[in-house]
Design a protein around this motif. Structure first.
Motif, short mmCIF file in Angstrom:
data_model
loop_
_atom_site.label_atom_id
_atom_site.label_comp_id
_atom_site.label_asym_id
_atom_site.label_seq_id
_atom_site.Cartn_x
_atom_site.Cartn_y
_atom_site.Cartn_z
N PHE A 183 -24.63 36.98 -19.39
CA PHE A 183 -23.85 37.45 -20.54
C PHE A 183 -24.51 37.27 -21.89
CE2 PHE A 183 -20.26 36.28 -17.51
CZ PHE A 183 -20.12 37.59 -17.07
N ALA A 184 -25.68 36.63 -21.96
CA ALA A 184 -26.36 36.50 -23.24
C ALA A 184 -26.77 37.88 -23.73
CB ALA A 184 -27.59 35.60 -23.10
N GLY A 185 -26.32 38.24 -24.93
CA GLY A 185 -26.61 39.56 -25.48
C GLY A 185 -25.61 40.63 -25.09
N VAL A 186 -24.78 40.36 -24.09
CA VAL A 186 -23.75 41.31 -23.68
C VAL A 186 -22.52 41.16 -24.57
CG1 VAL A 186 -22.23 42.03 -21.79
CG2 VAL A 186 -24.59 41.33 -21.31
N PHE A 187 -22.15 39.90 -24.84
CA PHE A 187 -21.00 39.60 -25.69
C PHE A 187 -21.49 38.97 -26.99
CE2 PHE A 187 -19.29 39.28 -21.31
CZ PHE A 187 -18.28 40.23 -21.40
N THR A 188 -20.64 39.00 -28.01
CA THR A 188 -20.95 38.29 -29.25
C THR A 188 -20.96 36.79 -28.97
OG1 THR A 188 -18.62 38.21 -29.87
CG2 THR A 188 -19.90 40.09 -30.66
N TRP A 192 -19.08 34.70 -26.07
CA TRP A 192 -19.92 34.05 -25.06
C TRP A 192 -19.53 32.58 -24.90
CZ3 TRP A 192 -23.18 29.92 -24.51
CH2 TRP A 192 -24.00 29.91 -23.38
N TRP A 193 -19.35 31.89 -26.03
CA TRP A 193 -18.97 30.47 -25.95
C TRP A 193 -17.59 30.30 -25.34
CZ3 TRP A 193 -21.93 26.52 -25.80
CH2 TRP A 193 -23.15 26.51 -26.48
N GLN A 194 -16.67 31.21 -25.66
CA GLN A 194 -15.35 31.14 -25.04
C GLN A 194 -15.45 31.32 -23.53
OE1 GLN A 194 -11.85 33.12 -26.86
NE2 GLN A 194 -13.25 33.77 -28.48
N ILE A 195 -16.27 32.28 -23.09
CA ILE A 195 -16.45 32.50 -21.66
C ILE A 195 -17.10 31.29 -21.01
CG2 ILE A 195 -17.74 33.86 -19.95
CD1 ILE A 195 -17.28 36.31 -21.73
#
Length: 228
Positions: A183-188, A192-195
């Motif tokens: 997910f690095a680069g996929v989400f803000t 990303w930290w929430q996920i």
């Protein structure tokens, strides 16, 4: 509604893995590891809001693969637990390879599934790479750690300690490696930290809840109620 479904999913997974072990013994757990690895890598594509957090699905079914290897370590030894890890690894490689070939087929004009399959399985190579890396590191650590704690606390009453001490560290390793690759680069960054934290917290909750099922599996084994 999501919270209710999450609890229902938890109950369903624990019930099914217990049933598999009761009916087929360690073979049932091997089958479950393959099932959980494949399903988790499909479910993880869906994000939901649950308990006030943004989370991906797949956390429960994937976490039960750690339950399976812990039961194998407890009742059948480290060698059988490692075998389950290899089976899960092989299952995901096979799924990824076969589905990429399936997507390469030119669909007929009557086909309605290609676009939907492409959405799910087109991203699978990246998810699979993340999952395989995380799975390999975390599961082998889990098997090693369970044996480490069992040698120091061998009594049946300490199953809770070796189960949780091995799994919770292993799942932190798994979450770190998987979310970084997948997910690095996929989400803000904030999503990303929430996920990341929601994934680990939910896996931690599953690990805490699965402890009675390790005791149950040990009880079934001691009573001779599972196939050899």
């Amino acid at each position: 509604m999501n919270e209710t479904l999450w609890i229902l999913m938890l109950i369903a997974n624990f019930s099914l893995i217990t049933l598999a072990y009761r009916m087929w013994g360690k073979t049932g757990l091997y089958v479950w590891v393959a099932i959980s690895t494949i399903i988790a890598n499909v479910q993880v594509l869906k994000t939901v809001s649950i308990f006030g957090m943004v989370a991906t699905l797949g956390n429960i079914v994937y976490a039960t693969s750690f339950l399976a290897t812990d039961i194998l370590s407890e009742n059948h030894g480290k060698k059988e637990a490692r075998r389950a890890v290899y089976i899960g690894f092989f299952s995901l490689i096979c799924t990824t390879l076969i589905m990429q070939i399936a997507l390469a087929f030119i669909p007929d004009a009557s086909d309605y599934a290609q676009n939907n399959l492409a959405v799910i399985f087109g991203i699978l190579p990246r998810i699979a790479a993340a999952s395989l890396s995380a799975y390999w590191c975390s599961q082998l650590h889990d098997v090693w750690a369970y044996e480490f704690w069992r040698k120091r606390f061998p009594a049946k009453k300490h199953i809770w300690l070796r189960n949780n001490a091995s799994t919770m560290i292993s799942q932190f390793i798994d979450t770190t490696v998987f979310t970084a690759i997948a997910f690095a680069g996929v989400f803000t960054a904030d999503v990303w930290w929430q996920i990341f934290w929601s994934t680990y917290i939910l896996k931690w909750i599953v690990a805490a809840c699965d402890t009675p099922f390790v005791y149950l599996a040990r009880h079934l084994k001691d009573r001779g109620n599972v196939p050899v």
